[in-house]
Design an enzyme around this catalytic site. Structure first.
Site, mmCIF file in Angstrom:
data_model
loop_
_atom_site.group_PDB
_atom_site.id
_atom_site.type_symbol
_atom_site.label_atom_id
_atom_site.label_comp_id
_atom_site.label_asym_id
_atom_site.label_seq_id
_atom_site.Cartn_x
_atom_site.Cartn_y
_atom_site.Cartn_z
ATOM 1 N N ASP A 54 20.796 -4.567 -35.716
ATOM 2 C CA ASP A 54 19.154 -3.446 -35.195
ATOM 3 C C ASP A 54 18.503 -2.957 -35.906
ATOM 4 O OD1 ASP A 54 21.900 -3.329 -33.299
ATOM 5 O OD2 ASP A 54 22.233 -1.213 -33.406
ATOM 6 N N ASP A 91 24.246 0.633 -21.271
ATOM 7 C CA ASP A 91 24.996 1.571 -22.058
ATOM 8 C C ASP A 91 25.269 2.990 -21.289
ATOM 9 O OD1 ASP A 91 23.809 -0.479 -23.894
ATOM 10 O OD2 ASP A 91 21.900 -0.019 -23.868
#
Length: 243
Positions: free
Chosen positions: A8, A129
């Site tokens: 990330d 998500d």
């Protein structure tokens, strides 16, 4: 079954967030390209990247870091975060990204996602998500009232290569994957589903290989690798032994 190590990207660094909170970021490597190379050397065969700043901004922000990663590794790379239009999709795929992940766009502009999947067969992934079962957008800053299963069903027969299902409540907390919700989603659609959020141990990898999880195509792991809680060699050997 593919295990995807996650990188990330925030402000050019490799970080992990807790529950998607940009203010709860831990820096694990100041050189993301070096980290990507380490993952490849360990034997991982597919890399998962997220441009966190891009997810919030709505356009690519960590492009330089992604470019360096693409120059460093030879394994396939899938990338999400801030990809909201065809120009950005085309640009990343031309640069060498193997698959782009479309999340916010899957909720707000499903026709664009379908068009991208049609234009680039096998190279578009939908990222869902979820917080309490409902899909969040804009880098998880906003939660919709749309169940993940309903969004996933929009893309049946659209040509998307996979759906990544992330349980936000577990992401970065090493609490284990939400197997029930992920398997329920996989059972509801014909699209391959990749589990994400909370993978913490070899026991979690074992759970992915149980008969009830046979429709799952893979899982993403991040913090457990960085913290040393998940032995990459053992995890990869376990997956290879069951394939």
């Amino acid at each position: 079954m593919i295990l995807f190590p996650a990188i990330d990207l925030k402000d050019g660094l490799a970080v992990r967030l807790e529950q998607g909170d940009m203010d709860r970021a831990t820096v694990f490597n100041r050189d993301p390209a070096s980290q990507a190379g380490e993952f490849e050397a360990l034997g991982f065969r597919y890399l998962h990247l997220v441009d966190l700043n891009g997810a919030f901004a709505g356009h690519p922000v960590n492009a330089a870091a992604v470019d360096r990663i693409l120059e460093t590794v030879s394994i396939p790379v899938q990338l999400g975060g801030g990809i909201r239009d065809m120009k950005t999709v085309d640009g990343w795929l031309e640069k060498g990204v193997t698959r782009v992940i479309l999340g916010t766009a899957a909720v707000r502009d499903p026709d664009f996602v379908k068009a991208a999947a049609k234009a680039h067969p096998g190279r578009v992934v939908v990222g869902l998500d979820a917080r309490d079962g409902n899909v969040a957008v804009q880098g998880w800053a906003e939660t919709s009232n749309l169940p993940a299963v309903d969004i996933a069903r929009r893309f049946e027969d659209a040509g998307v290569s996979a759906i990544i299902y992330t349980d936000i409540a577990r992401d970065g907390l090493l609490k284990g994957l939400n197997m029930d919700a992920t398997i329920a989603l996989a059972d509801a659609v014909s699209i391959p589903v990749i589990a994400s959020g909370g993978l913490a141990s070899l026991a979690d990898v074992e759970a992915l290989l149980e008969p009830r999880a046979k429709k799952l195509a893979g899982a993403i792991t991040g913090r457990a690798l960085y913290d040393g809680r998940l032995d990459p060699g053992a995890a990869l050997a376990l997956v290879a032994g069951r394939s």
